[in-house]
Design an enzyme around this catalytic site. Structure first.
Site, PDB file in Angstrom:
ATOM      1  N   ASP A  54      87.339  42.798  14.365  1.00  0.00           N
ATOM      2  CA  ASP A  54      86.998  43.556  15.568  1.00  0.00           C
ATOM      3  C   ASP A  54      88.277  44.088  16.211  1.00  0.00           C
ATOM      4  O   ASP A  54      88.999  43.356  16.897  1.00  0.00           O
ATOM      5  CB  ASP A  54      86.238  42.656  16.537  1.00  0.00           C
ATOM      6  CG  ASP A  54      85.775  43.396  17.792  1.00  0.00           C
ATOM      7  OD1 ASP A  54      86.067  44.590  17.915  1.00  0.00           O
ATOM      8  OD2 ASP A  54      85.119  42.767  18.642  1.00  0.00           O
ATOM      9  N   LYS A  68      90.497  46.668  31.189  1.00  0.00           N
ATOM     10  CA  LYS A  68      90.182  45.401  30.523  1.00  0.00           C
ATOM     11  C   LYS A  68      91.444  44.626  30.161  1.00  0.00           C
ATOM     12  O   LYS A  68      91.435  43.392  30.116  1.00  0.00           O
ATOM     13  CB  LYS A  68      89.353  45.694  29.263  1.00  0.00           C
ATOM     14  CG  LYS A  68      88.791  44.469  28.563  1.00  0.00           C
ATOM     15  CD  LYS A  68      87.863  44.928  27.465  1.00  0.00           C
ATOM     16  CE  LYS A  68      87.286  43.778  26.673  1.00  0.00           C
ATOM     17  NZ  LYS A  68      86.343  44.254  25.645  1.00  0.00           N
ATOM     18  N   ASP A  84      78.492  46.155  26.680  1.00  0.00           N
ATOM     19  CA  ASP A  84      79.790  46.063  26.025  1.00  0.00           C
ATOM     20  C   ASP A  84      80.797  46.713  26.965  1.00  0.00           C
ATOM     21  O   ASP A  84      80.881  47.935  27.055  1.00  0.00           O
ATOM     22  CB  ASP A  84      79.765  46.778  24.673  1.00  0.00           C
ATOM     23  CG  ASP A  84      81.145  46.857  24.017  1.00  0.00           C
ATOM     24  OD1 ASP A  84      82.078  46.167  24.480  1.00  0.00           O
ATOM     25  OD2 ASP A  84      81.288  47.619  23.038  1.00  0.00           O
ATOM     26  N   GLU A 139      82.293  39.193  21.511  1.00  0.00           N
ATOM     27  CA  GLU A 139      81.982  40.456  20.842  1.00  0.00           C
ATOM     28  C   GLU A 139      81.658  40.290  19.351  1.00  0.00           C
ATOM     29  O   GLU A 139      80.686  40.884  18.864  1.00  0.00           O
ATOM     30  CB  GLU A 139      83.135  41.440  21.051  1.00  0.00           C
ATOM     31  CG  GLU A 139      83.244  41.909  22.499  1.00  0.00           C
ATOM     32  CD  GLU A 139      84.548  42.609  22.809  1.00  0.00           C
ATOM     33  OE1 GLU A 139      85.363  42.803  21.879  1.00  0.00           O
ATOM     34  OE2 GLU A 139      84.777  42.960  23.985  1.00  0.00           O
TER      35      GLU A 139
END
Length: 498
Positions: free
Chosen positions: A170, A68, A6, A147
């Protein structure tokens, strides 16, 4: 062995499936179950994790965070004080290599393969950039996994229950996804997904930072953006304040800059009012995904929370108010995605898989795929070929004609987005097809496809003769070239990471 990673905006985690078929988090070298996605350049040597995060206050010009958010952005680079420049792919590769090394130290053998997760709303450019980062780090990325799908895998394996229709909400440190899916022991079917790639805990922190900045400016006439050390200190304090307000009704801290000090006190109600515009954005995404799935709130059995930002009480209250459903907190918000990635990794290793249950996963594309064409008035338009929320892998084609006599080539510009106006979609890249100067109206069948990782491919054929022109390489302006990837991979082979 294939590990699951992750790669998060604020924290990252790595996991594997043990000899008993149980997915497990691999602790880092400090014994922590997650690692801050923070890099400190210490005399050109990268340091990743908690020590890098702790040093951000003392050496902000050599610390980089929230990488990210920049993946796939060619205009972004990080320059450290040694004069070294790093692209988002290289920065991500540094984090990935540290996770790889920690996994090897814990397991006692080399790791070469990984499943890496990305937000469901990541586009082709960001997925390709993530895969490139893995390659630079010395990993064969066998799959890019969404994810929410990873979370659903971990949930489905642990529950072993009857069929359920669930929403995965999420909200992490930098990105936001909503996905609706049907989960059973046999399969996980994604029905619809949507999101906001620029919404997460980072943005909640920014609301506190904006408030304190304005207070400091009004009180002391000092602009905190001119003081990088004070600004970094404020970012750390804003994050801690946000966490504190998730537990207590009030939080306060002291901030200093240029010899001036300000005590800041915030209540939970003040914080909720600050973030209300961000909460509204989550509501819009939830409604759109629900509509795309063809379902109503009453059709959902559960809303599963994933990502550290779902710990904010206002988020849970907002979800319940919108849906009438009390969101479930049975998943570990920081670990479940890595655990799901490990399960997917183990399922891909069919000969050695230890999983008793082997659910099939049917995912969807999060963006429509099309090409730029000309209407009868020779005006550019975006022609959608593969609509969003199509199960992947998928391919679809359409026929286009040349507009001029004796054209010697056709440029195919590939797009992602929902609008017919080319100004409101993202150009992934383009490819050029050479022609033998045919007459006007020559028909070309263009086939666009998403592979299982959500990465785009393009094929073409002569519609009249059926002659296959083959697959064409997409010139992705927003991604690294293959020679650049090879060069960076070689450079990172012997890179020391602390």
């Amino acid at each position: 062995m294939i590990i699951g990673i992750d790669l998060g905006t604020t924290f990252s985690a790595v996991a594997y499936v043990d000899k008993d078929g149980i997915p497990a988090i691999i602790p880092n070298r400090e014994g922590e179950r997650t690692s801050p996605s923070v890099i400190l350049f210490e005399q050109s040597v990268p340091v990743v994790g908690s020590r890098a995060k702790d040093e951000a206050l003392n050496d902000p010009l050599n610390v980089v965070q929230f990488v990210k958010r920049q993946i796939g952005n060619t205009s972004y680079s990080f320059l450290n004080e040694a004069g070294e420049t790093y692209s988002p792919e290289e920065l991500s590769a540094i984090i990935l290599k540290r996770l790889k090394q920690d996994a090897e130290d814990h397991l006692g053998f080399p790791i070469h393969h990984a499943v890496i997760t990305v937000p469901a709303y990541f586009d082709d450019v960001q997925r390709k950039a993530t895969k490139d980062a893995g390659k630079i780090a010395g990993l064969n990325v066998v799959k890019i996994l969404n994810e929410p799908t990873a979370a659903a895998l971990a949930y489905g394996i642990s529950q072993q229950s009857e069929d359920q229709d669930v929403m995965v909400f999420d909200l992490g440190g930098g990105t936001f996804d909503v996905t609706i899916m049907s989960i059973s022991n046999q399969e996980i079917i994604i029905k619809a997904t949507g999101g906001d790639r620029n919404l997460g805990g980072f943005d909640f922190d920014n609301k506190i930072i904006e408030y304190v900045h304005n207070q400091f400016l009004q009180t002391h006439q000092i602009d905190l953006y001119d003081d990088p050390i004070a600004l970094q200190q404020l970012r750390e304090m804003a994050e801690e304040c946000k966490k504190s307000l998730s537990i207590y009704p009030e939080s306060s801290f002291m901030l200093s800059s240029q010899g001036k000090t300000l005590r800041v006190a915030l209540t939970r109600d003040m914080f909720v009012e600050m973030i209300r515009p961000l909460l509204n954005r989550t509501s819009i995404v939830m409604r759109n995904v629900l509509q795309d799935s063809g379902m109503e709130w009453a059709d959902l059995e559960k809303i599963l929370l994933v990502g550290g930002s779902t710990r904010i009480p206002a988020i849970r209250e907002w979800i319940q108010e919108a849906s009438g459903i009390v969101p479930s907190d049975e998943l570990h918000p920081d670990e479940v995605v890595a655990l799901g990635a490990a399960i997917q990794a183990d399922l891909l290793n069919e000969k050695q898989s230890r999983m008793m249950l082997r659910p099939a996963v049917v995912d969807v594309n999060s963006h429509s795929l099309g090409i730029i064409s000309l209407d009868p008035q020779h005006r550019e338009q975006n022609s959608i070929i593969l609509p969003r929320n199509t199960p992947i892998p998928a391919k679809k084609s359409d026929v286009f004609i040349t507009m001029d006599d004796r054209q010697d080539n056709v440029s195919i510009v590939v797009t992602e987005g929902e609008d017919e106006d080319p100004n409101y979609v993202r150009v992934i890249g383009q490819s050029t097809i050479q022609l033998d100067r045919p007459p006007k109206g020559y028909e070309i069948r263009v086939t666009l496809s998403y592979d299982a990782d959500g990465i785009v491919h393009i094929n073409a054929q002569d519609e009249r003769t059926g002659k296959d022109m083959g697959e064409f390489m997409i010139d992705r302006k927003s991604n690294l070239s293959e020679p650049a990837i090879v060069d960076k991979t070689k450079r990172f082979t012997d890179l020391t990471i602390n």
